[in-house]
Design a protein around this motif. Structure first.
Motif, PDB file in Angstrom:
ATOM      1  N   GLY A 170       0.858  -1.177   0.000  1.00 49.92           N
ATOM      2  CA  GLY A 170       0.000   0.000   0.000  1.00 49.92           C
ATOM      3  C   GLY A 170       0.894   1.226   0.000  1.00 49.92           C
ATOM      4  O   GLY A 170       2.069   1.137  -0.367  1.00 49.92           O
ATOM      5  N   CYS A 171       0.373   2.366   0.422  1.00 53.19           N
ATOM      6  CA  CYS A 171       1.182   3.582   0.459  1.00 53.19           C
ATOM      7  C   CYS A 171       1.254   4.234   1.827  1.00 53.19           C
ATOM      8  O   CYS A 171       2.104   5.086   2.056  1.00 53.19           O
ATOM      9  N   ARG A 172       0.372   3.837   2.742  1.00 54.96           N
ATOM     10  CA  ARG A 172       0.382   4.451   4.072  1.00 54.96           C
ATOM     11  C   ARG A 172      -0.148   3.439   5.087  1.00 54.96           C
ATOM     12  O   ARG A 172      -1.290   3.012   5.009  1.00 54.96           O
ATOM     13  N   LEU A 173       0.699   3.119   6.040  1.00 58.39           N
ATOM     14  CA  LEU A 173       0.328   2.211   7.110  1.00 58.39           C
ATOM     15  C   LEU A 173       0.252   3.013   8.397  1.00 58.39           C
ATOM     16  O   LEU A 173       1.198   3.713   8.751  1.00 58.39           O
ATOM     17  N   THR A 174      -0.874   2.931   9.102  1.00 62.18           N
ATOM     18  CA  THR A 174      -1.042   3.609  10.378  1.00 62.18           C
ATOM     19  C   THR A 174      -1.392   2.565  11.425  1.00 62.18           C
ATOM     20  O   THR A 174      -2.317   1.774  11.226  1.00 62.18           O
ATOM     21  N   VAL A 175      -0.642   2.551  12.522  1.00 60.05           N
ATOM     22  CA  VAL A 175      -0.873   1.583  13.590  1.00 60.05           C
ATOM     23  C   VAL A 175      -1.121   2.330  14.891  1.00 60.05           C
ATOM     24  O   VAL A 175      -0.315   3.165  15.295  1.00 60.05           O
ATOM     25  N   GLN A 176      -2.235   2.031  15.553  1.00 59.49           N
ATOM     26  CA  GLN A 176      -2.543   2.538  16.887  1.00 59.49           C
ATOM     27  C   GLN A 176      -1.988   1.512  17.869  1.00 59.49           C
ATOM     28  O   GLN A 176      -2.597   0.464  18.074  1.00 59.49           O
ATOM     29  N   MET A 177      -0.813   1.769  18.440  1.00 60.28           N
ATOM     30  CA  MET A 177      -0.157   0.792  19.302  1.00 60.28           C
ATOM     31  C   MET A 177      -0.997   0.413  20.517  1.00 60.28           C
ATOM     32  O   MET A 177      -1.016  -0.743  20.924  1.00 60.28           O
ATOM     33  N   CYS A 215      -2.646   3.332  -2.819  1.00 57.73           N
ATOM     34  CA  CYS A 215      -1.840   4.352  -3.487  1.00 57.73           C
ATOM     35  C   CYS A 215      -2.684   5.038  -4.551  1.00 57.73           C
ATOM     36  O   CYS A 215      -2.469   4.860  -5.746  1.00 57.73           O
ATOM     37  N   LYS A 216      -3.647   5.794  -4.129  1.00 53.30           N
ATOM     38  CA  LYS A 216      -4.510   6.499  -5.080  1.00 53.30           C
ATOM     39  C   LYS A 216      -3.664   7.392  -5.962  1.00 53.30           C
ATOM     40  O   LYS A 216      -2.850   8.159  -5.484  1.00 53.30           O
ATOM     41  N   GLY A 217      -3.860   7.243  -7.281  1.00 55.72           N
ATOM     42  CA  GLY A 217      -3.135   8.072  -8.227  1.00 55.72           C
ATOM     43  C   GLY A 217      -1.700   7.642  -8.457  1.00 55.72           C
ATOM     44  O   GLY A 217      -0.941   8.333  -9.109  1.00 55.72           O
TER      45      GLY A 217
END
Length: 182
Positions: free
Chosen positions: A144-151, A161-163
């Motif tokens: 993907g293009c962005r990984l966000t993890v709430q620890m 990856c839009k665009g």
């Protein structure tokens, strides 16, 4: 500086929970363990400290090791709490880490790569981003293009990856039985 472990270990994610939830782009990460009791070794070509801004900057072949976890990047900026110790000696409380330039994180059997990453110590949120964020475990790959993890909660979100020529989709390759071959 043992809070660096939180960022390092979060990036060395167990991919099975992410893979199981890939259809909706969100999943709960399990098995995250912090190694706050282990020493951290940081090496770089250069280290600069600006006590007035509360910033320490490691540049050139940055390598951070704690237990089985390895982080490599071209640059790592550590934002310190100026009122809680000295950035020069490493005794100040870390507020945020920022890494950039070919970010590579390996923890046991998992590898995560991206162009840049951040870890906010107060909110315990890890973000790894770039044109292509790749998570691998053995033969299994998630892109993907962005990984966000709430620890704190173990919640994770991998955005497409839009665009970026990927059709705006998270991509995944799962190989049946690969967990038995590791």
């Amino acid at each position: 500086m043992d809070r660096i472990a939180s960022w390092l270990l979060a990036a060395g994610l167990a991919l099975a929970p992410v893979a199981a939830a890939a259809q909706d782009g969100e999943g709960r990460l399990t098995g995250l363990k912090l190694s706050g009791d282990q020493p951290i070794q940081i090496e770089s070509d250069r280290f600069e400290v600006d006590e007035t801004r509360g910033v320490g900057i490691f540049t050139g072949n940055v390598s951070v090791v704690q237990g089985p976890t390895l982080l490599k990047s071209a640059r790592m900026t550590v934002h310190y709490d100026r009122d809680a110790g000295s950035a020069t000696t490493g005794s100040a409380a870390i507020q945020r880490l920022e890494v950039e330039g070919g970010v590579y994180v390996r923890s046991e059997s998992q590898v995560a790569t991206g162009e840049r990453g951040t870890f906010d110590m107060q909110t315990e949120v890890l973000t790894l981003s770039g044109k292509e964020v790749v998570l691998t475990e053995g033969e299994n790959v998630v892109v993907g293009c962005r990984l966000t993890v709430q620890m704190a909660t173990g919640q994770a979100k991998l955005e497409s990856c839009k665009g970026e020529g990927s059709g705006g989709r998270v991509r995944m390759l799962l190989t049946p039985g690969s967990e038995n071959r590791q």
